[in-house]
Design a protein around this motif. Sequence first.
Motif, PDB file in Angstrom:
ATOM      1  N   GLU A 251       0.944  -0.581  -0.060  1.00 36.72           N
ATOM      2  CA  GLU A 251      -0.096   0.032  -0.166  1.00 36.72           C
ATOM      3  C   GLU A 251       0.982   1.087   0.009  1.00 36.72           C
ATOM      4  O   GLU A 251       0.520   2.175  -0.895  1.00 36.72           O
ATOM      5  N   LYS A 252       2.378   1.269   0.937  1.00 39.89           N
ATOM      6  CA  LYS A 252       2.748   2.384   0.130  1.00 39.89           C
ATOM      7  C   LYS A 252       3.838   2.460  -0.330  1.00 39.89           C
ATOM      8  O   LYS A 252       4.724   0.706  -0.011  1.00 39.89           O
ATOM      9  N   GLN A 253       4.660   2.870  -0.601  1.00 40.20           N
ATOM     10  CA  GLN A 253       6.100   3.110  -1.031  1.00 40.20           C
ATOM     11  C   GLN A 253       7.397   2.578  -0.026  1.00 40.20           C
ATOM     12  O   GLN A 253       7.753   3.064   0.502  1.00 40.20           O
ATOM     13  N   THR A 254       7.625   1.422  -1.222  1.00 43.82           N
ATOM     14  CA  THR A 254       9.019   1.191  -0.085  1.00 43.82           C
ATOM     15  C   THR A 254      10.791   0.726  -1.306  1.00 43.82           C
ATOM     16  O   THR A 254      10.408   1.616  -2.389  1.00 43.82           O
ATOM     17  N   ILE A 255      11.131   0.937  -0.251  1.00 41.19           N
ATOM     18  CA  ILE A 255      12.563   1.163  -1.146  1.00 41.19           C
ATOM     19  C   ILE A 255      13.273  -0.396  -0.478  1.00 41.19           C
ATOM     20  O   ILE A 255      13.363   0.056   0.793  1.00 41.19           O
ATOM     21  N   GLU A 256      13.810  -1.110  -1.118  1.00 39.93           N
ATOM     22  CA  GLU A 256      14.199  -2.748  -0.751  1.00 39.93           C
ATOM     23  C   GLU A 256      15.280  -2.819  -1.367  1.00 39.93           C
ATOM     24  O   GLU A 256      15.043  -2.724  -2.357  1.00 39.93           O
ATOM     25  N   VAL A 257      16.326  -2.916  -0.892  1.00 39.67           N
ATOM     26  CA  VAL A 257      17.117  -3.073  -1.697  1.00 39.67           C
ATOM     27  C   VAL A 257      17.946  -5.499  -0.769  1.00 39.67           C
ATOM     28  O   VAL A 257      18.114  -5.161   0.391  1.00 39.67           O
ATOM     29  N   HIS A 258      18.120  -5.928  -2.486  1.00 42.10           N
ATOM     30  CA  HIS A 258      18.739  -7.026  -1.955  1.00 42.10           C
ATOM     31  C   HIS A 258      20.442  -7.325  -2.052  1.00 42.10           C
ATOM     32  O   HIS A 258      20.827  -7.272  -3.002  1.00 42.10           O
ATOM     33  N   LEU A 259      20.957  -7.588  -1.575  1.00 39.07           N
ATOM     34  CA  LEU A 259      22.317  -7.668  -1.417  1.00 39.07           C
ATOM     35  C   LEU A 259      22.910  -9.036  -1.862  1.00 39.07           C
ATOM     36  O   LEU A 259      23.055  -9.911  -1.482  1.00 39.07           O
ATOM     37  N   PHE A 260      23.836  -8.981  -2.491  1.00 38.60           N
ATOM     38  CA  PHE A 260      24.317 -10.536  -3.014  1.00 38.60           C
ATOM     39  C   PHE A 260      25.295 -10.655  -2.340  1.00 38.60           C
ATOM     40  O   PHE A 260      26.529  -9.706  -1.777  1.00 38.60           O
ATOM     41  N   ASN A 261      25.467 -12.464  -2.076  1.00 38.70           N
ATOM     42  CA  ASN A 261      26.302 -12.372  -0.858  1.00 38.70           C
ATOM     43  C   ASN A 261      26.441 -11.817   0.472  1.00 38.70           C
ATOM     44  O   ASN A 261      27.794 -11.739   0.567  1.00 38.70           O
ATOM     45  N   PHE A 262      25.404 -11.858   1.068  1.00 39.01           N
ATOM     46  CA  PHE A 262      25.852 -10.843   2.257  1.00 39.01           C
ATOM     47  C   PHE A 262      24.791 -11.140   2.883  1.00 39.01           C
ATOM     48  O   PHE A 262      23.109 -11.331   2.345  1.00 39.01           O
ATOM     49  N   ASP A 263      24.925 -11.481   4.010  1.00 45.13           N
ATOM     50  CA  ASP A 263      23.911 -12.219   4.929  1.00 45.13           C
ATOM     51  C   ASP A 263      24.064 -11.578   6.863  1.00 45.13           C
ATOM     52  O   ASP A 263      23.660 -12.335   7.098  1.00 45.13           O
ATOM     53  N   LYS A 264      25.005 -10.361   6.611  1.00 43.43           N
ATOM     54  CA  LYS A 264      24.954  -9.929   7.950  1.00 43.43           C
ATOM     55  C   LYS A 264      23.461  -8.870   8.745  1.00 43.43           C
ATOM     56  O   LYS A 264      23.135  -8.779   7.807  1.00 43.43           O
ATOM     57  N   ASP A 265      23.296  -9.085   9.923  1.00 42.03           N
ATOM     58  CA  ASP A 265      22.346  -8.649  10.562  1.00 42.03           C
ATOM     59  C   ASP A 265      22.581  -6.738  10.596  1.00 42.03           C
ATOM     60  O   ASP A 265      23.506  -6.833  11.433  1.00 42.03           O
ATOM     61  N   ILE A 266      21.835  -6.258   9.597  1.00 40.37           N
ATOM     62  CA  ILE A 266      22.075  -5.051   9.679  1.00 40.37           C
ATOM     63  C   ILE A 266      20.794  -3.498  10.000  1.00 40.37           C
ATOM     64  O   ILE A 266      20.821  -2.507   9.463  1.00 40.37           O
ATOM     65  N   TYR A 267      20.270  -4.599  10.444  1.00 39.77           N
ATOM     66  CA  TYR A 267      19.778  -3.353  11.294  1.00 39.77           C
ATOM     67  C   TYR A 267      19.696  -2.548  12.103  1.00 39.77           C
ATOM     68  O   TYR A 267      20.489  -2.538  12.868  1.00 39.77           O
ATOM     69  N   ASP A 268      18.711  -1.051  11.898  1.00 40.14           N
ATOM     70  CA  ASP A 268      19.005  -0.177  12.277  1.00 40.14           C
ATOM     71  C   ASP A 268      20.013   0.810  12.155  1.00 40.14           C
ATOM     72  O   ASP A 268      21.289   1.732  12.878  1.00 40.14           O
ATOM     73  N   GLN A 269      21.087   0.181  10.950  1.00 39.87           N
ATOM     74  CA  GLN A 269      22.098   0.558  10.488  1.00 39.87           C
ATOM     75  C   GLN A 269      22.207   1.458   9.286  1.00 39.87           C
ATOM     76  O   GLN A 269      21.445   1.497   8.322  1.00 39.87           O
ATOM     77  N   SER A 270      22.788   2.341   9.342  1.00 37.55           N
ATOM     78  CA  SER A 270      23.139   3.466   8.481  1.00 37.55           C
ATOM     79  C   SER A 270      23.570   2.304   6.771  1.00 37.55           C
ATOM     80  O   SER A 270      24.342   2.046   7.171  1.00 37.55           O
ATOM     81  N   ILE A 271      23.197   3.383   6.436  1.00 41.96           N
ATOM     82  CA  ILE A 271      23.990   2.424   4.438  1.00 41.96           C
ATOM     83  C   ILE A 271      23.537   3.169   3.810  1.00 41.96           C
ATOM     84  O   ILE A 271      22.532   4.497   3.808  1.00 41.96           O
ATOM     85  N   GLU A 272      24.420   3.818   2.473  1.00 44.43           N
ATOM     86  CA  GLU A 272      24.307   4.046   1.253  1.00 44.43           C
ATOM     87  C   GLU A 272      24.640   3.626   0.758  1.00 44.43           C
ATOM     88  O   GLU A 272      24.850   2.581   0.157  1.00 44.43           O
ATOM     89  N   VAL A 273      22.962   3.834  -0.767  1.00 42.22           N
ATOM     90  CA  VAL A 273      23.302   3.587  -2.008  1.00 42.22           C
ATOM     91  C   VAL A 273      23.064   4.013  -3.120  1.00 42.22           C
ATOM     92  O   VAL A 273      22.934   4.469  -3.458  1.00 42.22           O
ATOM     93  N   SER A 274      24.566   3.014  -4.411  1.00 44.23           N
ATOM     94  CA  SER A 274      24.583   4.336  -5.262  1.00 44.23           C
ATOM     95  C   SER A 274      23.915   4.015  -6.229  1.00 44.23           C
ATOM     96  O   SER A 274      23.914   2.073  -6.538  1.00 44.23           O
ATOM     97  N   LEU A 275      22.944   3.985  -7.144  1.00 43.27           N
ATOM     98  CA  LEU A 275      22.593   3.175  -8.058  1.00 43.27           C
ATOM     99  C   LEU A 275      22.651   3.344  -9.650  1.00 43.27           C
ATOM    100  O   LEU A 275      23.448   4.790 -10.070  1.00 43.27           O
TER     101      LEU A 275
END
Length: 315
Positions: A251-275
């Motif tokens: 129902e609302k817009q989201t921004i979701e990233v799937h990272l390859f070969n990455f399985d660490k818990d990063i909840y509440d972490q800052s992230i920078e994503v380049s398109l």
Amino acid sequence: MKLFHSINDFQSTKKTILTLGTFDGVHIGHKKILERITQNTENGKYESLVLTFFPHPRMVLQEKSEIRLLNTIDEKVKLLEATGIENLIVHPFNESFSRLTAEEFVRTILVEKFQIQKIIIGHDHRFGRNRTANIDDLIAFGIEYGFEVEQISAEEIQDVSVSSTKIRKALNDGNMALANEYLGYTYFLNGSVVKGKQLGRTIGFPTANIHIEEDYKLIPKIGVYVVKAIVNQETAYGMMNIGFNPTVSGEKQTIEVHLFNFDKDIYDQSIEVSLLHYIREEQKFNSLDALKAQLNQDQTESLAFINSSLKNLTA
């Protein structure tokens, strides 16, 4: 770089070589001007100074303005610092400031406050109340008050005039190649990782949901992108969906990233994503299996793009 949050906070014993503007995106056109500023202050006789504003003037002066900016204020400060500028003033823009006439601005701020030696500006710069003054007016003020004016022509910046408006349009069209070319770097989003519905992990594509605090930051066209992410100083590649998840009735817009070969818990972490690259528009699938099949195809295309790009960088 020294950062000041008001014109009144700035003090210097030297005369200044300066430029001013909103600098949204700090794109290749802006950098032409900023390079000229630093070149003029290399001997140490003068100080380099950039005056910019926050909020963006259109946010203040246009009641119904829905302008979205290429940078948050923190991102803009970081990009400007990387250019080698010595002093940056981020001045609060309000209606009172907007009512200064061109001559009041030149006399009380540029001359009296900044001890201006030279101003370097783009070919289309306008200033003063209602933006009525132009380059010719500035040259006349320079003669009157004893400072130089240097104009950077559109031809010097590029064969076409690079502008923040053109970059916004490219991003809204999903044209990452053009947007990134004009920026001179890869467009990026900064946010924090928050918990979502966690549906991705049930089909083998766990995602990090990104929350961006600043609602004025431009979010590009809805769809799927190839991305590079930095989290906890670690770099990872992946793919990102901007949209409403129609397959699962989002129902609302989201921004979701799937990272390859990455399985660490990063909840509440800052992230920078380049398109890096736009793959496709968001689609509604008849089943989760159909969605998973498409995601596998997206991953194959993403990895091919990443591998090709890395090869070109090392060639």
